[in-house]
Write an enzyme that holds these catalytic residues in place. Structure first.
Site, PDB file in Angstrom:
ATOM      1  N   LYS A  33       1.126  -1.139  -0.102  1.00  0.00           N
ATOM      2  CA  LYS A  33       0.073  -0.388  -0.763  1.00  0.00           C
ATOM      3  C   LYS A  33       0.601   1.318   0.233  1.00  0.00           C
ATOM      4  CE  LYS A  33      -0.601  -0.703   5.235  1.00  0.00           C
ATOM      5  NZ  LYS A  33      -1.802   0.029   6.542  1.00  0.00           N
ATOM      6  N   ARG A 128     -10.576  -0.695  14.983  1.00  0.00           N
ATOM      7  CA  ARG A 128     -10.348   0.166  13.803  1.00  0.00           C
ATOM      8  C   ARG A 128     -11.202  -0.096  12.405  1.00  0.00           C
ATOM      9  NH1 ARG A 128      -4.605   0.839  11.439  1.00  0.00           N
ATOM     10  NH2 ARG A 128      -4.822  -0.537  10.879  1.00  0.00           N
ATOM     11  N   TYR A 242      14.498  31.398   8.495  1.00  0.00           N
ATOM     12  CA  TYR A 242      13.733  31.708   8.998  1.00  0.00           C
ATOM     13  C   TYR A 242      13.586  32.050  10.633  1.00  0.00           C
ATOM     14  CZ  TYR A 242      11.473  31.339   4.062  1.00  0.00           C
ATOM     15  OH  TYR A 242      11.142  31.672   3.189  1.00  0.00           O
ATOM     16  N   MET A 290       9.962  25.128   2.741  1.00  0.00           N
ATOM     17  CA  MET A 290      10.359  23.985   1.363  1.00  0.00           C
ATOM     18  C   MET A 290      10.494  23.538   0.875  1.00  0.00           C
ATOM     19  SD  MET A 290       7.080  24.603  -0.719  1.00  0.00           S
ATOM     20  CE  MET A 290       5.631  25.934   0.576  1.00  0.00           C
TER      21      MET A 290
END
Length: 345
Positions: A33, A128, A242, A290
């Site tokens: 998955k 779940r 930053y 980022m």
């Protein structure tokens, strides 16, 4: 090249599968998955199929598309989320096996795909996915009469061998399934390591295939190298990044590296992560942004062209520990911008 390089070792994935398979006397499938835990489901499945895997597990039906495109009809592909509304045509077209989680799903499956293969997922205490004991008791006879391919459950605490939940769920699984004439499955990677009583007819290793804990002796399957874009020299007292969160306490040399939270390098690693130049550790200083990281390379003998975040000296779980998370998250968040180099099968 301005992007990082993610090196994927399919031979390591296969070696890990074989090592886990050798711990059992039953069949061993593979959980692929989340795009093969971020490594590319089509390539991972192709390599594992060559090694002998015949049953794959995905989270949702859409994840089976690249696997069918790569391997055709040969392997069985089971879907943990079961038969969801809107999945019927895809389940039919790709010949998928939904792991039915509720009476509603079972009814929907019988009405829309009569005669189509299915499995059953039971809830043995995780709360779940899966049918609870009362639900299962109400429809077990009907469901079993339609010849499900597998009855399974999932362990909540298998990465903690001494946790009492393991024995509790094992006992519940026995109570709910003993005497049925259907293959059973309880163990993923952690369950395999708990021992034979948890193995039943099929195991479903996931994270262990990709080099993660709790499979401590796993072969590492990925490396991540990040290119150095620029190097600058700072005087004592100058700041970086930053918010000016890091200040040089000595004359320093700072490498700006391509990679950031858009690439799956979590912001919580600000001022906490370590990258490597060969055998030499280099601290990440200032905030993860980022697209960029700033690394203190003052003590290196030369200016590097690249630095390694994941590799021989630092596993996905080492990075996860620094980020206060787990290796699963580190692995599956590795971003799409990386130049991926796949070796092996």
């Amino acid at each position: 090249m301005g992007t990082g390089r993610l090196i994927i070792d399919l031979d390591a994935v296969v070696a890990n599968w074989r090592a886990l398979d050798d711990m059992t006397t039953c069949r061993t499938g593979a959980v692929v998955k989340a795009n093969g835990y971020g490594l590319g489901a089509a390539n991972v499945c192709k390599a594992l199929f060559k090694a002998g895997v015949r049953q794959f597990f995905v989270a949702v039906a859409e994840e089976a598309v690249p696997i069918r495109e790569e391997l055709g009809e040969k392997p069985d592909i089971s879907v943990f989320s079961g038969h969801m509304p809107g999945d019927t045509e895809l389940i039919r077209a790709l010949n998928l096996t939904p792991m039915i989680n509720s009476i509603d799903q079972l009814t929907h499956h019988f009405e829309t795909l009569p005669g189509h293969s299915f499995g059953i997922q039971l809830d043995t205490g995780m709360n779940r996915l899966g049918m609870e004991a009362q639900e299962w008791g109400a429809i077990a006879e009907l469901a079993l009469a339609q010849n499900p391919t597998l009855v399974m459950s999932h362990l909540a605490c298998a990465d903690e061998p001494d946790h009492p939940m393991n024995a509790y769920q094992l006992e519940n699984f026995h109570q709910m399934t003993d005497g049925i004439n259907v293959p059973r499955s309880l163990a993923a990677t952690g369950g395999i390591l708990l021992g034979p009583e948890y193995h039943f007819d099929l195991t479903r290793p996931g994270i262990g295939l990709y080099g993660g804990l709790p499979f401590e002796t796993a072969t590492q399957a990925v490396e991540l190298e990040l290119p150095v874009i620029q190097v600058r020299e700072l005087a004592e007292g100058e700041v970086v990044g930053y918010g000016n969160t890091w200040q040089a306490e000595r004359p320093s040399k700072i490498a700006t590296v391509s990679g950031g939270y858009a690439d799956g390098i979590a912001r919580i690693l600000s001022d906490r992560a370590t990258l490597f130049h060969g055998d030499i550790p280099c601290k990440l200083v200032g905030r993860v942004s980022m697209d960029l990281l700033t690394i203190d390379i003052t003590d290196l003998p030369d200016v590097p062209r690249k630095l390694s975040l994941i590799g021989p000296h630092q596993t996905i779980d080492d990075v996860a520990k620094a980020a206060n998370t787990i290796g699963y998250e580190v692995l599956t968040q590795l971003g799409a911008r990386y130049n991926r180099k796949t070796f092996g099968k």
